[in-house]
Design an enzyme around this catalytic site. Structure first.
Site, mmCIF file in Angstrom:
data_model
loop_
_atom_site.group_PDB
_atom_site.id
_atom_site.type_symbol
_atom_site.label_atom_id
_atom_site.label_comp_id
_atom_site.label_asym_id
_atom_site.label_seq_id
_atom_site.Cartn_x
_atom_site.Cartn_y
_atom_site.Cartn_z
ATOM 1 C CG HIS A 55 16.959 -25.436 -38.208
ATOM 2 N ND1 HIS A 55 17.823 -25.135 -39.238
ATOM 3 C CD2 HIS A 55 15.829 -24.755 -38.484
ATOM 4 C CE1 HIS A 55 17.234 -24.295 -40.074
ATOM 5 N NE2 HIS A 55 16.021 -24.050 -39.645
ATOM 6 C CG ASN A 84 17.625 -21.174 -43.515
ATOM 7 O OD1 ASN A 84 18.037 -21.688 -42.480
ATOM 8 N ND2 ASN A 84 16.355 -21.109 -43.834
HETATM 9 FE FE1 HDE Z 1 13.808 -20.768 -37.469
HETATM 10 N N1 HDE Z 1 13.442 -21.701 -35.718
HETATM 11 N N2 HDE Z 1 11.879 -20.174 -37.529
HETATM 12 N N3 HDE Z 1 14.080 -20.001 -39.338
HETATM 13 N N4 HDE Z 1 15.675 -21.394 -37.478
HETATM 14 C C1 HDE Z 1 14.333 -22.414 -35.019
HETATM 15 O O1 HDE Z 1 14.697 -22.262 -32.708
HETATM 16 C C2 HDE Z 1 11.027 -20.199 -36.503
HETATM 17 C C3 HDE Z 1 13.162 -19.336 -40.077
HETATM 18 C C4 HDE Z 1 16.653 -21.112 -38.385
HETATM 19 O O2 HDE Z 1 21.218 -23.972 -35.024
HETATM 20 C C5 HDE Z 1 13.840 -22.827 -33.665
HETATM 21 O O3 HDE Z 1 16.369 -22.883 -31.329
HETATM 22 C C6 HDE Z 1 9.809 -19.522 -36.850
HETATM 23 C C7 HDE Z 1 13.777 -18.658 -41.199
HETATM 24 C C8 HDE Z 1 17.879 -21.768 -38.027
HETATM 25 O O4 HDE Z 1 20.066 -23.794 -33.173
HETATM 26 C C9 HDE Z 1 12.464 -22.182 -33.600
HETATM 27 C C10 HDE Z 1 9.971 -19.134 -38.153
HETATM 28 C C11 HDE Z 1 15.106 -18.955 -41.093
HETATM 29 C C12 HDE Z 1 17.601 -22.462 -36.861
HETATM 30 C C13 HDE Z 1 12.350 -21.520 -34.951
HETATM 31 C C14 HDE Z 1 11.272 -19.539 -38.569
HETATM 32 C C15 HDE Z 1 15.273 -19.796 -39.935
HETATM 33 C C16 HDE Z 1 16.225 -22.205 -36.544
HETATM 34 C C17 HDE Z 1 13.904 -24.297 -33.389
HETATM 35 C C18 HDE Z 1 8.965 -18.443 -39.035
HETATM 36 C C19 HDE Z 1 16.235 -18.538 -42.040
HETATM 37 C C20 HDE Z 1 18.537 -23.357 -36.088
HETATM 38 C C21 HDE Z 1 15.038 -24.498 -32.416
HETATM 39 C C22 HDE Z 1 8.670 -17.163 -38.692
HETATM 40 C C23 HDE Z 1 16.458 -17.144 -42.092
HETATM 41 C C24 HDE Z 1 19.293 -22.626 -35.037
HETATM 42 C C25 HDE Z 1 15.468 -23.172 -32.076
HETATM 43 C C26 HDE Z 1 20.277 -23.544 -34.353
HETATM 44 C C27 HDE Z 1 15.573 -22.704 -35.408
HETATM 45 C C28 HDE Z 1 11.273 -20.801 -35.279
HETATM 46 C C29 HDE Z 1 11.744 -19.319 -39.881
HETATM 47 C C30 HDE Z 1 16.563 -20.294 -39.567
HETATM 48 C C31 HDE Z 1 11.315 -23.097 -33.279
HETATM 49 C C32 HDE Z 1 8.618 -19.338 -35.950
HETATM 50 C C33 HDE Z 1 13.100 -17.777 -42.227
HETATM 51 C C34 HDE Z 1 19.192 -21.721 -38.772
HETATM 52 O O5 HDE Z 1 12.400 -21.205 -32.593
#
Ligand code: HDE
Length: 714
Positions: free
Chosen positions: A91, A164
């Site tokens: 993201h 999302n």
């Molecule tokens: Fe994320 N995800 N994610 N994700 N995600 C990040 O956090 C992660 C997942 C989502 O505008 C990171 O600040 C893991 C699902 C959005 O700043 C990080 C897993 C969904 C955003 C991270 C998921 C998301 C992130 C990277 C699996 C939809 C952007 C930068 C378990 C429901 C937020 C940060 C923004 C961002 C980890 C899966 C949505 C690395 C480990 C499912 C919208 O922490």
């Protein structure tokens, strides 16, 4: 020995010059100096020291070496060299805005969360939209899932709903996330392709991960090429809990519904938008908020209990599944309005730190293993990205409610507690206290079982909802899914990966599988993939899954591109603009030269773009308001022909003045005119055009374009 002068160097000779309405000093070398006066603040170093000259570094003699005691130069460069922070690992590309959430009615029966207690309650909000795979500088219209992360600054602390624009996910267990993302992002040896999944490693991983098949259908649909953030749904994805004051829990799924309805672009259009305006989505949000057209979403929730959850074959803890809205109708509980752009992109949008574990009392987690893994992960990423544990001190991340902790020190501490007692309990009567009644109490779920690494059997149906999603699409949307799969797999160089994907498609829909196989040039069909559970054939199609079915039926919030030339009928143009404004839509004018055009009544009309800079892909529909005199030159312009041909190919409505007929001919569509190409002659023509626009696209045109049924193709 050289004599040292006791006098300073002669001041450089400067002259005063007037540039537009600004008075400046021109130095000896011709450089311009803006000198402080009563109106403009004094430039200083970060230490507050006044700066005398910001154009020239300190040197010995006019052509001599620079000297190291130039602390202003040193500080300026030092700071510049450290301007970047690590981009988000996923993201990375995003854009945000401020706004508020307004609660419709009290939800006290379901949740004690303070923000849901009173009708009309407003809670400050910040939202960041993003793509997942691309780097920070990637183009907005990459085929990708969009992040929809909402921070609500509630009176009981920040609530981050980090969702999302698609309600399901690729994987069922957080431990697979690094693998998924490694496979999706650029390949490690060659560092390309970025911001796209059309490559071997992504499809290799996916084809070996049957749980991703439902998500595959969603990402190959037009959901991943949205027309605007404003026309996207958002989803919390996981099952959460509401908990009320009696400690009773209700399962809840969160859905954001755009007020302006859903809309996506065509793939060929997305590819061109990325070239014409890589910041298409950013610009769209910026322009609409700056012009007072505030985007709005309704928050709807699906509420259910354990008994209802148990009525499904699938598990509500499995994030690769949805509960179709046709089976459980969502209830509207409030609205989100975005009404202010950040003052500074970096300070706010880049530094905002979302964390799924930020929930106020009354909202809690389910045992979805993806959600629980996320709750563990998001804190680390903020530490890495923002450089220390005090990122909550940044204004964008700080709660708006009173808060008090015993945390202290660390990098960039800006807010240290006062007093002697920096711990508790203490004997000095100092510092904040815990509260068993007002504090967050985790829902006392009863859990039992053997500690083991396993995937529950209830997560094993990988194909039924993928099939349901596909069958819920309208014919054009089904065509787009087949085309997207064909495109993506055509970029996969390893044939066995293509075959493995088609084998999965056979478990979803045979016609889809055969279409893709045929378009990829398969000599024979593979066997269906080995499935843990057979695909259910009895799931009813759900229209709520289709974008077209949820189209807005109005042009509000959309943009008309009006191509004008010298001699344009001024009255006609005015009438069209007035009608577009009345529909709460916007317009931009495109002309051969950006300086403008001379209208039929002799008035000068300023325009927004020259044709090369304003291709029709940037608009939802186009109108050609030309004049016969200008046509000779216009038909010779390749970009003018593309303007029309592309609008036609992307199934847009085209309104035209009769004088534009030669341009339609040159664009190869004069003999293929359909109900979407409308002569603007008289009031009837104009009305017909305007009332059609709400349909947004003439998808029925698409098959004939594919078969080359335009006069150009003949
Ligand atoms: Fe994320 N995800 N994610 N994700 N995600 C990040 O956090 C992660 C997942 C989502 O505008 C990171 O600040 C893991 C699902 C959005 O700043 C990080 C897993 C969904 C955003 C991270 C998921 C998301 C992130 C990277 C699996 C939809 C952007 C930068 C378990 C429901 C937020 C940060 C923004 C961002 C980890 C899966 C949505 C690395 C480990 C499912 C919208 O922490």
């Amino acid at each position: 020995m050289a004599k040292t002068s006791t006098r300073g160097p002669a001041r450089p000779k400067t002259t005063t010059v007037k540039i537009h309405d600004q008075t400046m000093q021109r130095g000896e070398g011709g450089e311009l100096h803006q000198i402080a006066d009563d109106d403009a603040p004094l430039l200083t170093t970060a230490q507050g020291g006044p700066v005398s000259d910001d154009q020239n570094s300190l040197r010995v003699g006019p052509r001599g070496p620079l000297v190291v005691d130039d602390f202003h130069f040193r500080e300026k460069m030092f700071h510049f060299d450290h301007e970047r922070i690590p981009e988000r690992v996923v993201h990375a590309r995003g854009y945000g805005a401020h706004g508020y959430f307004e609660t419709y009615e009290s939800l006290a029966d379901y949740t004690k969360a303070d923000l849901f207690q009173r009708a009309g309650e407003k809670t400050e909000a910040f939202v960041r939209f993003s793509t997942v795979a691309g780097n920070k500088g990637s183009a907005d219209l990459a085929r990708d899932v969009r992040g929809f992360a909402v921070k609500l600054y509630t009176k009981e602390g920040n609530w981050d709903l980090v969702g999302n624009n698609i309600p399901v996910f690729f994987i069922q267990d957080a431990i697979k996330f690094p693998d998924l993302i490694h496979a999706a992002k650029q390949e490690p040896d060659r560092a390309f392709p970025q911001a796209q999944t059309a490559h071997d490693t992504f499809w290799d991983f996916i084809s070996l991960t049957p749980e991703s098949m439902n998500m595959v259908m969603w990402i190959m649909s037009d959901r991943t090429i949205p027309r605007s953030f404003r026309f996207m749904e958002g989803f919390g994805v996981h099952t959460f809990r509401f908990v009320n004051a009696k400690d009773e829990s209700t399962f809840v799924k969160f859905h954001w519904k755009p007020k302006l309805g859903l809309q996506s672009v065509a793939w060929n259009e997305a590819v061109k938008i990325n070239g014409a305006d890589p910041d298409f989505h950013r610009r769209d949000l910026w322009q609409s908020i700056q012009s007072g057209n505030f985007p709005e979403w309704e928050l709807q929730v699906q509420l259910f209990d354990q008994e209802f959850a148990d009525s499904f074959d699938f598990d509500v803890l499995d994030p690769t599944k949805i509960i179709p809205e046709e089976i459980l109708a969502p209830v509207a509980i409030g609205r989100l309005v975005l009404d202010r752009m950040p003052d500074n992109f970096f300070a706010e949008t880049e530094q905002v730190a979302f964390m799924t574990q930020n929930v106020p009392p009354g909202i809690d987690f389910s045992n979805d293993p993806l959600l629980q893994g996320r709750n563990f992960s998001y804190l680390d990423t903020q530490l890495k990205r923002l450089g220390g544990p005090n990122f909550t001190h940044l204004p964008i991340n700080a709660p708006r409610c009173p808060f008090a902790t015993f945390q202290q020190d660390g990098h960039m501490a800006m807010r240290n507690p006062v007093g002697r007692a920096n711990y508790q309990p203490n004997s000095f009567g100092e510092g904040p206290r815990e509260s068993p009644t007002r504090g967050f109490r985790h829902y006392p779920a009863e859990e039992e079982g053997t500690k083991a690494r396993l995937r529950p059997e209830s997560f094993a149906d990988h194909y039924s909802q993928a099939r349901q999603f596909y069958l819920s699409q309208t014919p054009p949307e089904q065509r787009h899914i087949a085309a997207a799969l064909t495109f993506e797999l055509s970029k996969v160089e390893t044939p066995v990966i293509r075959e493995r994907m088609v084998a999965h498609l056979l478990n979803i829909d045979e016609t889809l599988a055969k279409t893709v196989a045929e378009k990829l040039g398969f000599q024979s069909m593979p066997k269906p993939a080995d499935a843990a559970m057979p695909t259910r054939q009895d799931l009813e199609p759900a229209p709520s899954l289709s974008i077209v079915e949820q189209g807005p039926q109005r042009f509000e919030g959309r943009k008309l591109g009006i191509l004008v030339t010298d001699g344009v009928d001024a009255k006609h143009l005015k009438a069209l603009i007035a009608a577009i404004k009345k529909d709460k839509a916007v317009f931009e004018l495109i002309a051969p030269k950006v300086g403008g055009v001379k209208a039929s009544d002799g008035s000068w009309i300023e325009v927004h773009h020259m044709i090369d800079g304003g291709p029709s892909v940037l608009f939802d529909a186009v109108a050609l308001l030309t004049s016969a005199d200008a046509m000779d030159d216009l038909v010779k312009e390749a970009t003018a022909r593309d303007f029309v041909a592309d609008a036609f190919q992307h199934c847009k409505f085209i309104g035209y003045d009769q004088s534009a007929m030669p341009l339609l001919e040159k664009a190869g569509i004069a003999e293929a005119l359909d109900e979407g190409v409308i002569a603007l002659s008289g009031k009837d023509g104009m009305d017909a055009f305007l009332s059609s626009l709400g349909k947004l696209r003439v998808w029925g045109r698409e098959p004939s374009i594919k078969q080359g049924k335009t006069s150009a193709a003949k």
